[in-house]
Design a protein around this motif. Structure first.
Motif, short mmCIF file in Angstrom:
data_model
loop_
_atom_site.label_atom_id
_atom_site.label_comp_id
_atom_site.label_asym_id
_atom_site.label_seq_id
_atom_site.Cartn_x
_atom_site.Cartn_y
_atom_site.Cartn_z
N ALA A 83 2.17 1.70 -3.96
CA ALA A 83 2.58 1.13 -5.25
C ALA A 83 1.55 1.42 -6.33
CB ALA A 83 2.80 -0.38 -5.10
N TRP A 84 0.27 1.26 -6.00
CA TRP A 84 -0.79 1.59 -6.96
C TRP A 84 -0.80 3.09 -7.26
CZ3 TRP A 84 -3.33 -2.47 -3.74
CH2 TRP A 84 -3.53 -3.65 -4.48
N LYS A 85 -0.64 3.89 -6.22
CA LYS A 85 -0.66 5.35 -6.38
C LYS A 85 0.46 5.81 -7.30
CE LYS A 85 -0.89 9.59 -3.61
NZ LYS A 85 -1.00 10.12 -2.22
N ASN A 86 1.62 5.16 -7.21
CA ASN A 86 2.80 5.57 -7.98
C ASN A 86 2.98 4.76 -9.26
OD1 ASN A 86 3.44 7.45 -5.94
ND2 ASN A 86 4.53 5.88 -4.76
N ASP A 87 1.94 4.04 -9.69
CA ASP A 87 1.97 3.23 -10.92
C ASP A 87 3.05 2.16 -10.89
OD1 ASP A 87 -0.16 4.61 -12.23
OD2 ASP A 87 1.22 6.23 -12.72
N GLU A 88 3.32 1.62 -9.71
CA GLU A 88 4.28 0.54 -9.57
C GLU A 88 3.59 -0.82 -9.49
OE1 GLU A 88 6.24 1.76 -6.04
OE2 GLU A 88 7.37 3.39 -7.00
N ARG A 89 2.27 -0.80 -9.42
CA ARG A 89 1.49 -2.02 -9.43
C ARG A 89 0.19 -1.76 -10.19
NH1 ARG A 89 -0.90 -5.78 -4.40
NH2 ARG A 89 -2.00 -7.21 -5.78
N SER A 90 -0.22 -2.71 -11.03
CA SER A 90 -1.43 -2.49 -11.83
C SER A 90 -2.08 -3.82 -12.23
CB SER A 90 -1.09 -1.70 -13.10
OG SER A 90 -0.13 -2.39 -13.89
N ASN A 91 -1.95 -4.86 -11.39
CA ASN A 91 -2.45 -6.17 -11.78
C ASN A 91 -3.81 -6.50 -11.17
OD1 ASN A 91 -1.39 -6.52 -9.13
ND2 ASN A 91 -1.16 -8.72 -9.49
N ASP A 92 -4.65 -5.47 -11.02
CA ASP A 92 -6.01 -5.70 -10.54
C ASP A 92 -6.99 -5.37 -11.66
OD1 ASP A 92 -5.25 -2.94 -10.24
OD2 ASP A 92 -7.14 -2.63 -9.21
N ALA A 152 -6.67 3.97 -9.66
CA ALA A 152 -7.53 5.15 -9.75
C ALA A 152 -7.93 5.64 -8.36
CB ALA A 152 -8.77 4.82 -10.57
N ILE A 153 -8.21 4.70 -7.46
CA ILE A 153 -8.63 5.08 -6.11
C ILE A 153 -7.44 5.60 -5.29
CG2 ILE A 153 -9.57 4.20 -3.93
CD1 ILE A 153 -11.18 2.18 -5.68
N ALA A 154 -6.32 4.88 -5.35
CA ALA A 154 -5.16 5.25 -4.54
C ALA A 154 -4.64 6.64 -4.89
CB ALA A 154 -4.05 4.22 -4.71
N LYS A 155 -4.74 7.02 -6.15
CA LYS A 155 -4.26 8.35 -6.56
C LYS A 155 -5.05 9.48 -5.90
CE LYS A 155 -2.11 7.26 -11.01
NZ LYS A 155 -1.85 5.86 -10.68
N ARG A 156 -6.27 9.19 -5.47
CA ARG A 156 -7.09 10.21 -4.82
C ARG A 156 -6.90 10.25 -3.31
NH1 ARG A 156 -11.96 7.79 -8.34
NH2 ARG A 156 -11.43 8.75 -10.33
N MET A 157 -6.10 9.34 -2.79
CA MET A 157 -5.89 9.26 -1.36
C MET A 157 -4.62 9.99 -0.96
SD MET A 157 -6.87 5.22 -0.79
CE MET A 157 -6.81 5.29 1.02
N ASP A 193 -1.46 10.72 1.76
CA ASP A 193 -0.64 9.82 2.56
C ASP A 193 -1.30 9.55 3.91
OD1 ASP A 193 1.16 9.78 0.49
OD2 ASP A 193 2.66 11.04 1.48
N ASP A 194 -1.95 10.57 4.47
CA ASP A 194 -2.65 10.38 5.75
C ASP A 194 -3.82 9.40 5.59
OD1 ASP A 194 -0.93 12.06 7.11
OD2 ASP A 194 -2.26 13.81 6.99
N ASP A 195 -4.53 9.49 4.46
CA ASP A 195 -5.63 8.55 4.20
C ASP A 195 -5.11 7.13 4.14
OD1 ASP A 195 -7.53 10.55 4.09
OD2 ASP A 195 -7.50 10.71 1.90
N ILE A 196 -4.00 6.94 3.46
CA ILE A 196 -3.41 5.60 3.33
C ILE A 196 -3.03 5.05 4.70
CG2 ILE A 196 -1.35 4.37 2.49
CD1 ILE A 196 -1.56 6.06 -0.08
N GLU A 197 -2.40 5.89 5.52
CA GLU A 197 -2.03 5.45 6.87
C GLU A 197 -3.27 5.08 7.67
OE1 GLU A 197 0.92 5.05 8.33
OE2 GLU A 197 2.04 5.62 6.53
N ALA A 198 -4.33 5.87 7.54
CA ALA A 198 -5.54 5.65 8.33
C ALA A 198 -6.23 4.35 7.96
CB ALA A 198 -6.49 6.83 8.15
N VAL A 199 -6.43 4.12 6.66
CA VAL A 199 -7.16 2.91 6.26
C VAL A 199 -6.33 1.66 6.51
CG1 VAL A 199 -6.50 2.72 3.80
CG2 VAL A 199 -8.83 2.14 4.52
N ALA A 200 -5.00 1.77 6.37
CA ALA A 200 -4.13 0.63 6.66
C ALA A 200 -4.20 0.27 8.14
CB ALA A 200 -2.69 0.96 6.26
N ALA A 201 -4.17 1.27 9.00
CA ALA A 201 -4.25 1.03 10.44
C ALA A 201 -5.60 0.45 10.83
CB ALA A 201 -3.99 2.32 11.21
#
Length: 220
Positions: free
Chosen positions: A176-185, A192-197, A199-207
């Motif tokens: 959501a952050w990566k796709n500009d669907e959330r911005s309330n932080d 800014a951080i999510a856009k540099r990650m 999909d594999d990075d997102i899966e890895a850190v979530a796991a």
């Protein structure tokens, strides 16, 4: 009496009523919060554990999260600063006092185990641990612990505890952050951080965060 004086009195009265309403919100009370949270249990469970739903909408663990963070998210849902079709109707059912009470109720619950990290490979968990604790400066990705604290147990109302949070929920929010669907932080740091990650990075850190346990003292 002139219209100007009457108008001034009206402004003062209005300001006084506003201040009175603001002061009327007492510190959150967990006992009242338990009653107000009755409708929350359908998704977040009676123990606040939420649920990891593979290939569906995962419901986050609320148990043990900072009360200020829960309050902020509920206010953001009500104000439309954060969008979620499931949450917004329930947030709108709560008044200011109930929000404080619900937040206090969930914050005093013990942290529960998370789902979604069980099938992660060793390589995936290794990458997740790197991103969480050291980041990846080749990709300009700051470590998660820089904001969320050592062990991912959270820092105040802006940076929630993400250790022992469901992988499905972490994944969804990062996308959501990566796709500009959330911005309330704060300062849209997560976007800014999510856009540099990848999909594999997102899966890895979530796991990796889903596989971490948190003790009563907030330590792994």
């Amino acid at each position: 009496m002139s219209k100007r004086i009457l108008g001034g009195l009206g402004l003062l009265l209005g300001a006084g009523l506003y201040a009175g309403n603001a002061l009327a919100v007492e510190p959150g009370d967990p006992e009242r919060g338990q009653a107000a949270a009755a409708t929350c249990t359908a998704c977040h469970q009676a123990n606040g554990s939420g649920m990891n739903v593979p290939k569906g909408e995962s419901w986050p663990r609320l148990a043990g999260l900072d009360a200020g963070y829960i309050e902020k998210q509920l206010h953001d849902f009500k104000a439309g600063r954060r969008q979620n079709a499931s949450m917004m109707p329930f947030a709108n059912m709560l008044n200011e006092q109930q929000i404080a009470d619900v937040a206090a109720y969930y914050s005093q619950m013990p942290v529960t185990p998370a789902g979604g990290g069980e099938s992660a490979s060793e390589a995936e968990l290794t990458r997740g641990e790197q991103l969480a604790n050291r980041g990846d400066w080749d990709q300009y990705i700051v470590s998660c612990k820089s904001c969320h604290g050592p062990g991912g147990t959270g820092v105040g109302s802006d940076f929630p505890g993400i250790a022992s949070q469901h992988a499905g929920y972490i994944r969804t929010q990062l996308h959501a952050w990566k796709n500009d669907e959330r911005s309330n932080d704060p300062q849209n740091l997560m976007g800014a951080i999510a856009k540099r990650m990848s999909d594999d990075d997102i899966e890895a850190v979530a796991a990796w965060y889903a596989s971490q346990t948190v003790s009563a003292e907030g330590e792994e």
